[in-house]
Design an enzyme around this catalytic site. Structure first.
Site, PDB file in Angstrom:
ATOM      1  N   SER A 327      -9.721  30.398  69.349  1.00 48.84           N
ATOM      2  CA  SER A 327      -8.936  31.336  68.536  1.00 48.84           C
ATOM      3  C   SER A 327      -9.629  32.673  68.320  1.00 48.84           C
ATOM      4  O   SER A 327      -8.979  33.623  67.853  1.00 48.84           O
ATOM      5  CB  SER A 327      -8.610  30.698  67.183  1.00 48.84           C
ATOM      6  OG  SER A 327      -7.736  29.601  67.358  1.00 48.84           O
ATOM      7  N   HIS A 370       3.450  26.479  60.528  1.00 47.26           N
ATOM      8  CA  HIS A 370       3.151  27.494  59.514  1.00 47.26           C
ATOM      9  C   HIS A 370       4.391  28.207  59.006  1.00 47.26           C
ATOM     10  O   HIS A 370       4.300  29.091  58.139  1.00 47.26           O
ATOM     11  CB  HIS A 370       2.192  28.539  60.091  1.00 47.26           C
ATOM     12  CG  HIS A 370       0.827  28.011  60.388  1.00 47.26           C
ATOM     13  ND1 HIS A 370       0.483  27.483  61.608  1.00 47.26           N
ATOM     14  CD2 HIS A 370      -0.285  27.922  59.615  1.00 47.26           C
ATOM     15  CE1 HIS A 370      -0.776  27.101  61.586  1.00 47.26           C
ATOM     16  NE2 HIS A 370      -1.274  27.353  60.390  1.00 47.26           N
ATOM     17  N   CYS A 383      -2.522  30.628  63.442  1.00 45.54           N
ATOM     18  CA  CYS A 383      -1.331  29.955  63.971  1.00 45.54           C
ATOM     19  C   CYS A 383      -1.288  30.100  65.491  1.00 45.54           C
ATOM     20  O   CYS A 383      -1.273  31.216  66.026  1.00 45.54           O
ATOM     21  CB  CYS A 383      -0.076  30.562  63.354  1.00 45.54           C
ATOM     22  SG  CYS A 383       1.454  29.941  64.076  1.00 45.54           S
TER      23      CYS A 383
END
Length: 647
Positions: A327, A370, A383
């Site tokens: 991420s 989310h 997310c």
């Protein structure tokens, strides 16, 4: 019988002509001989004098003094230290075995070294000195000197060797030296004569190897007179060589030591980079090793211990290690979409916990999803579905180009060993390397730093510094050579939309400072030093549908080598970025729980140039941090620093 006067006259003329021809030939021969003698004795006298002198005069090289290496504040990192050795001359020793037996009672001799020395003496002229013991102590030398009358042919000598006073702190940066090997010579097209000096040391890895020519210097020479047997009679003259250049690195030795201590025995890498100049303030691979062992000749047992350690202490993880960035890469996907004008920061994407793409379900880390998320919330809560959707819109080629623009998948020119290029894949790359077409699923995986995407911790630190500044900051390791400042890495403006960069920085700030941010637990409390960051967790195994249905196995329940990598990148202070930091913990689990606390501690240590006040930490962490600081300072008193923000 009387001869006719005319016949006598003809005979006389014939004899005179022959005498004239013979005399002319003799004169020409004598003249040519005289010219040749003059050419040899006058015109070529210097050449023949040199040839004659070379029969009795030898020229021997004098090893140059190697340049030393310092940190940015002048602390010595690699130095030349006295090296004591014991020499034996066979013709002076008489009974060699008896002399060796006597000296072995005074000095602990290595049986293998003694055997090697005996073999060398047998194949060498009796007057040549041979090293019997190397790297002995001053006490050993003293005992030999005191007992010199009983040790004929034995001479203690003082040489020079390389030592690394900071031990493992700089093992992967500076590297180490070692004797020139046949393999080393085979890799050099035209090796200098100095490389053939017995036991001459050259750089093997790291800065020692990459800056070898600068550090080595130039050899000197001495002329010695020898007799017909080759025995040295006297030294005629000498010309000293040129000492190698001294290097000053950009690294802060105290910060480097702190980072090494903070990482402990984790299999990890950390980079602290100056956002303003590109200077690497710390670049650490953990666990490390003692480079001094290699200089002296590492034992088989010690070397096996390093190579068989699953945490790979010999690997230079910050520049050589390549990891899926997870991420931490999401900023690149977002920047590609923002710069292409395909999304706005306020636009939202619905995250139900997965996204169907070409009949395949790509999951978000949060099983329940989310809900509606915009740019800031997507990064703050990490997310995945938001970035899956962005990637389909923007395409892999734009994502790859943006990643390379920020330093991912690009070779950074540093004088360190095995600096990896990484990989920011695109359509052309997969076709060329794998002979396959790029699939939409490949793009979806790449959008969150998985799949083919690979980056080194150094590249992620560069990416973060460029996000923080909007400039093409480049890493710099060598600050000066013999006091001459080297080009910096501040870089030029990248030509990106400043509003887009501002949105990314605010989103990263929310990651660390918003209560719902994934790194909120590792925030910096002090207002002027707040940081912006991004957590990352990269998978090293595939999760099957059956495992998802039954419940994904927790990292701590898996074997160490199958656990996820933990990553965190950040810059601070948020308003005026000074440092960019990247931490990767191999198989550490979650980036928020493992890598982020380490990165926060490194950032504060760099900002305060020493132990930060406990008030910079959240109240719940202060007791733990106080105990941690005390433990680290007790174990490593050399990392204490009283200064603040030294130049």
């Amino acid at each position: 019988m009387k001869r006719n006067p005319k016949e006598l006259e003809a005979t006389h003329r014939t004899l005179s002509r022959r005498a004239l021809l013979l005399g002319g030939a003799q004169a020409a021969f004598i003249g040519a001989l005289a010219v040749r003698m003059r050419h040899l004795q006058v015109d070529q006298s210097d050449q023949f004098r040199l040839l004659a002198e070379e029969n009795r005069i030898n020229v021997r090289l004098i090893p140059p003094k190697r340049g030393e290496v310092y940190d940015r504040f002048g602390q010595i990192l690699a130095q030349n230290s006295p090296s004591y050795r014991i020499i034996i001359v066979r013709e002076d020793a008489g009974d060699v075995e008896q002399v060796v037996e006597r000296i072995s009672q005074l000095v602990a001799l290595d049986p293998q070294e003694v055997e090697r020395a005996m073999a060398e003496m047998r194949r060498s002229p009796p007057f040549l000195p041979v090293t019997l013991a190397d790297q002995v102590t001053w006490e050993d030398i003293s005992r030999v000197a005191v007992n010199a009358p009983a040790l004929p042919g034995i001479t203690p000598e003082v040489g020079s060797t390389r030592t690394y006073p900071r031990g493992g702190d700089f093992a992967h940066v500076i590297g180490y030296v070692g004797p020139v090997s046949d393999y080393d010579l085979s890799r050099i097209e035209d090796p200098e004569p100095v490389l053939h000096i017995p036991r001459f040391q050259i750089g093997k890895v790291g800065v020692e190897a990459k800056q070898e020519r600068l550090l080595r210097g130039r050899a000197g020479a001495k002329r010695i007179e020898v007799n017909a047997a080759g025995r040295v009679m006297r030294e005629l003259d000498r010309q000293d060589g040129e000492q190698g250049a001294d290097l000053q690195l950009t690294i802060d030795a105290n910060l480097q030591g702190y980072v090494q201590a903070r990482l402990g025995q984790e299999s990890a890498a950390a980079v602290v980079m100056d956002c303003e100049t590109g200077d690497l303030r710390a670049i650490v691979s953990s666990p490390s090793f003692d480079p001094n062992l290699f200089v002296r000749g590492i034992s088989v047992a010690n070397y096996r211990g390093l190579t068989e350690n699953p945490h790979r202490p010999l690997a230079n993880k910050p520049v050589q290690g390549l990891y899926p960035p997870g991420s931490t890469f999401k900023m690149m996907t977002a920047m590609a979409a923002l710069e292409a004008g395909l999304i706005g920061p306020e636009e939202t994407v619905w995250c139900p916990g997965h996204l169907e793409v070409s009949g395949r379900r790509f999951h978000c880390w949060k099983r329940g999803g989310h809900g509606h998320v915009d740019l800031q919330n997507s990064l703050k809560q990490s997310c995945d579905v938001y970035y899956y959707d962005l990637a389909i819109k923007v395409g892999i080629d734009r994502i790859s180009a943006m990643a390379q623009r920020f330093g991912v998948g690009v070779h950074h020119d540093l004088p360190m060993s095995a600096v990896a290029t990484g990989l920011a894949p695109n359509r052309e790359w997969k076709s060329r390397v794998h002979g396959q077409s790029w699939q939409i699923g490949d793009t979806v995986n790449a959008s969150i730093g998985q799949g083919y995407m690979l980056a080194s911790p150094l590249q992620l630190a560069v990416m973060t510094a460029r996000l923080a500044t909007g400039r093409s900051v480049a890493p710099r390791l060598v600050r000066s050579v013999d006091g001459v400042e080297q080009p910096g890495g501040a870089g030029e403006d990248m030509g990106l939309n400043e509003n887009n960069l501002r949105h990314m920085r605010r989103a990263m700030f929310a990651v660390s400072n918003d209560r719902r941010g994934t790194a909120y637990g590792s925030r910096i409390i002090e207002e002027t030093n707040r940081m912006a960051g991004k957590t990352g967790t990269s998978q090293v195994r595939n999760i099957t549908a059956a495992e998802r249905a039954a419940g994904v196995i927790r990292n701590e329940d898996l074997p160490w080598e199958r656990r996820d990598h933990a990553l965190f990148v950040n810059f601070a202070p948020f308003d005026t970025p000074k440092y960019a930091v990247c931490v990767v913990v191999e198989h550490g689990g979650g980036g928020s729980s493992v890598a982020a606390p380490i990165a926060r501690d490194l950032t504060l240590q760099a900002l305060y140039d020493g132990s930060p006040p406990l008030t910079a930490y959240p109240a719940k962490d202060r007791d733990r941090i106080a105990a941690q600081q005390e433990r680290l300072h007790r174990e490593r008193p050399d990392i204490r620093s009283d200064g603040r923000n030294r130049a």
